[in-house]
Design an enzyme around this catalytic site. Sequence first.
Site, PDB file in Angstrom:
ATOM      1  N   PRO A  28      76.267  12.836  99.280  1.00 56.56           N
ATOM      2  CA  PRO A  28      76.252  13.983  98.366  1.00 56.56           C
ATOM      3  C   PRO A  28      76.296  15.294  99.136  1.00 56.56           C
ATOM      4  CG  PRO A  28      74.620  12.358  97.708  1.00 56.56           C
ATOM      5  CD  PRO A  28      75.144  11.932  99.048  1.00 56.56           C
ATOM      6  N   GLU A  29      77.147  16.208  98.668  1.00 60.15           N
ATOM      7  CA  GLU A  29      77.272  17.516  99.295  1.00 60.15           C
ATOM      8  C   GLU A  29      76.549  18.547  98.423  1.00 60.15           C
ATOM      9  OE1 GLU A  29      81.351  18.313 100.467  1.00 60.15           O
ATOM     10  OE2 GLU A  29      81.745  16.178 100.736  1.00 60.15           O
ATOM     11  N   HIS A  81      65.420  -1.397  95.746  1.00 61.59           N
ATOM     12  CA  HIS A  81      65.611  -0.243  96.625  1.00 61.59           C
ATOM     13  C   HIS A  81      64.874   0.996  96.122  1.00 61.59           C
ATOM     14  CE1 HIS A  81      68.428  -2.717  98.739  1.00 61.59           C
ATOM     15  NE2 HIS A  81      69.286  -2.740  97.741  1.00 61.59           N
ATOM     16  N   ARG A 133      71.133   2.062 101.201  1.00 63.93           N
ATOM     17  CA  ARG A 133      71.527   2.097 102.608  1.00 63.93           C
ATOM     18  C   ARG A 133      70.484   2.768 103.509  1.00 63.93           C
ATOM     19  NH1 ARG A 133      77.661   4.108 102.973  1.00 63.93           N
ATOM     20  NH2 ARG A 133      77.341   3.379 105.116  1.00 63.93           N
TER      21      ARG A 133
END
Length: 281
Positions: A2-3, A102, A120
């Site tokens: 994500p930016e 997660h 991740r």
Amino acid sequence: MPELPEVETVRRGLADLIEGRSFKSIQLNRKDIRFPMRDGLGDVARGQTVTHVGRRGKYMIIELDGAKRLLIHLGMSGRLILGADVMADELFYQKQQINPRHNHVIMTFNDAAVIYNDPRRFGMVDLLDPDGGHYLLAHLGPEPLANEFDGHWLAQRLRFSKTSIKEKLLDQNLVAGIGNIYASESLHLAGINPKRKAGNIALPRLVNLAEAIRNTLQRAIEAGGSSLKDYRGVRGAPGYFQHQFNVYDRAGEMCRSCGKDNIRKIQQSGRASYYCAACQR
């Protein structure tokens, strides 16, 4: 990853839910994510009220009335999921293709919850230092939407640089929050070839580039960011800016701006760059 537009979209959704609410608990389901969890993280916010949810580059900062601050980074695949009602909602997880295994950090309030889910594990949840600093924030460049960021500022920092302009825009020490997507889109809007050496770009073109960056990021925020793989907003909604891409992920397709050439894809320092050779010089 994500930016800035995606993180800003998440920040706004998070702020709407938790600003003014008091923490009940922080449950840590593992000892580390990207880095080891700091000692006392699970206890530091208990009973404290959230006064503000801010952002610095790609990082979110949760400010508490006890002067403590939490730092959150989503990494490659991290998500914040809002609402106590979804914690045990198997249908929600199925629809969103989320594995609850997660759910690494669960922040609960009296009538709400924030779940940090990260398959991740490249993201993080941490505390800011007592002085409000953090080593990950110490060398970040200015915010691209702030007044101090403009063409003149770029000219000063890029003078004599032999690195390509695309690579420089990805340098978080130059400007905070820009990643691969918005660097490619901004350079196309400014008509600058991503391979051009940053130090060889004249001031008027850098002025245009700064405005193109601001324009691109603002439009992306309005669209809720870009959803390509993992990114979703805090309520599970995707972003829609990917439907406005002019060059990113459009290799081989005709340029929408000039209609004279196909979009090209190259590798720069291991990252894909997309551009139109006819539009961008």
